[in-house]
Scaffold this active site. Sequence first.
Site, PDB file in Angstrom:
ATOM      1  N   LYS A 236     210.844 -33.318  18.636  1.00  0.00           N
ATOM      2  CA  LYS A 236     210.061 -32.182  18.366  1.00  0.00           C
ATOM      3  C   LYS A 236     209.902 -31.823  16.914  1.00  0.00           C
ATOM      4  O   LYS A 236     210.982 -31.682  16.259  1.00  0.00           O
ATOM      5  CB  LYS A 236     210.550 -31.040  19.168  1.00  0.00           C
ATOM      6  N   ASP A 241     207.180 -22.206  13.295  1.00  0.00           N
ATOM      7  CA  ASP A 241     206.856 -21.669  14.366  1.00  0.00           C
ATOM      8  C   ASP A 241     206.447 -20.223  14.200  1.00  0.00           C
ATOM      9  O   ASP A 241     207.586 -19.448  14.190  1.00  0.00           O
ATOM     10  CB  ASP A 241     207.581 -21.922  15.795  1.00  0.00           C
ATOM     11  N   LYS A 248     206.045 -13.876  16.996  1.00  0.00           N
ATOM     12  CA  LYS A 248     207.615 -13.510  16.831  1.00  0.00           C
ATOM     13  C   LYS A 248     207.715 -12.443  15.831  1.00  0.00           C
ATOM     14  O   LYS A 248     207.184 -12.354  14.876  1.00  0.00           O
ATOM     15  CB  LYS A 248     208.201 -15.023  16.355  1.00  0.00           C
ATOM     16  N   ASP A 259     212.875 -25.416  13.370  1.00  0.00           N
ATOM     17  CA  ASP A 259     212.108 -25.548  14.892  1.00  0.00           C
ATOM     18  C   ASP A 259     211.676 -27.166  14.813  1.00  0.00           C
ATOM     19  O   ASP A 259     211.297 -27.883  15.861  1.00  0.00           O
ATOM     20  CB  ASP A 259     210.965 -24.883  14.851  1.00  0.00           C
ATOM     21  N   ASP A 318     204.167 -19.048  22.316  1.00  0.00           N
ATOM     22  CA  ASP A 318     205.449 -19.226  21.541  1.00  0.00           C
ATOM     23  C   ASP A 318     206.090 -20.448  22.289  1.00  0.00           C
ATOM     24  O   ASP A 318     207.254 -20.785  22.007  1.00  0.00           O
ATOM     25  CB  ASP A 318     206.292 -18.046  21.512  1.00  0.00           C
ATOM     26  N   GLU A 320     205.465 -23.488  22.433  1.00  0.00           N
ATOM     27  CA  GLU A 320     204.326 -24.777  22.256  1.00  0.00           C
ATOM     28  C   GLU A 320     205.206 -26.198  22.036  1.00  0.00           C
ATOM     29  O   GLU A 320     204.458 -27.157  22.153  1.00  0.00           O
ATOM     30  CB  GLU A 320     203.750 -24.196  20.820  1.00  0.00           C
ATOM     31  N   ARG A 322     206.959 -27.736  23.944  1.00  0.00           N
ATOM     32  CA  ARG A 322     207.061 -28.541  25.261  1.00  0.00           C
ATOM     33  C   ARG A 322     205.703 -28.985  25.375  1.00  0.00           C
ATOM     34  O   ARG A 322     205.420 -30.130  25.828  1.00  0.00           O
ATOM     35  CB  ARG A 322     207.357 -27.698  26.460  1.00  0.00           C
TER      36      ARG A 322
END
Length: 468
Positions: A236, A241, A248, A259, A318, A320, A322
């Site tokens: 990933k 993010d 967030k 992230d 949020d 995202e 996956r």
Amino acid sequence: MSETPILNFADASDGTAALPLHIVAKDGFEDWASSQTEAAQNWLTATGFKPVLGKTVLIPDDTGCPIMAVAGFGYATTRARGRFPLAAIAAALPAGTYVLATNLPWGDLETECLGWLLSQYVFDKYKKKSAHGARLICPAGIDAARVEAIAAGEALTRDLINTPASDMGPQDLEAATASLANTFDATLSVTTGDALLEQNFPMIHTVGRAAAPHRAPRLLDMSWGNAGPTLTLVGKGVCFDTGGLNLKPGGSMALMKKDMGGSATVLGLAHMIMALNLPLRLRVLIPAVENSVSGDAFRPGDVLTSRAGLTVEINNTDAEGRLVLADALALGSEDNPDLMISMATLTGAARVAVGPDLSPYYTDDTNVVTALETAASDVSDPVWRMPFWTPYEKMIEPAIADLDNAPAGGFAGSITAALFLRRFAEGQRYTHFDIYGWNPAPAPARPKGGVGMGARAILEALPKMLDL
């Protein structure tokens, strides 16, 4: 990247005098001390030395020059409360070159030597810092090149995670991957921006399309090796993010530079594999995006069509990671690799379940479980198996689309995320790691900041997992 010192052993052939280092556990200290010279015993008594973990003392000759170093290794119960006890000793020693004069009372010598090297890591890209000056001559029987290659891979992972998003956007992650590919004569192809739509990576494009043009979403596809079993690593690469339109709060956004920790860990592992010239064919897939907010951001309630043809209802922007992994996993599955592994800083639920130190992983393959569990223990890279609990599949199946990216209710958040990913690795021999990628408090060989998780366990387990 930072100007991190090269994490290597001291050169025993350069003429530098090495100081003998005696490692003594608490329960063996009296016997060891009684075998030393009277002068050494008197010095230990005069200095009040106790062999607790991490305590050191230099013993001089009659001219005041040190002739040996002594370090405490504590009790087994103390060592069991942490990792890399030899690294704690390295950090406590004065600058100089050392050679082990005693066998380690506990632990795997290769792993402990790695800990010594990793204790020299500093991230000094933005602030001048110095590593400790204690260098170790590689002990007999230890493959120095192997340990140094693993240390270099871990340092790469740490550097990538520690670098803030201002200097580690999708374009910078691409540059780091290109540098790694060039080092090891690997091939790299990159699909960027609207070309993602043309090449059927719609969810990678959707998640990253709100970012500034120079930080456009992209898929990095690196290949190396010409023979042997096939291993596909998917990491990933969400370089920052914001949470998208499900923004967030500030506190939750503070660490979002990490992230992309899954991609950083995959690249560190790839470095190890290629530097050690393992007899396999490696493919690394990294969907690199920034989940930003703009007029073009994707929205809660949108329905996306993935590369695999499955539709996904967006119930939280949020969730995202996956989504971008799904397109990459679908691509990886098209080649039917012998083993596919994804690594991602995916869910807070995993952190609630096992904390920041353990690497939770999911697999249906009992051979992978056996190999990983043994390897993780051997190299002090702890993992914890979590269940691909099939009865929870209905939790990721909404009424309007094939899949839901963020099931309501909050139950089993890490499991449902793993089940979501498994849909896109359908039919493959697949393992997923939901890692944290950050060490919240300093520890021996593991300073506060970015850290690789699970990579060394995977590396150690590969011979059994792939019959190498």
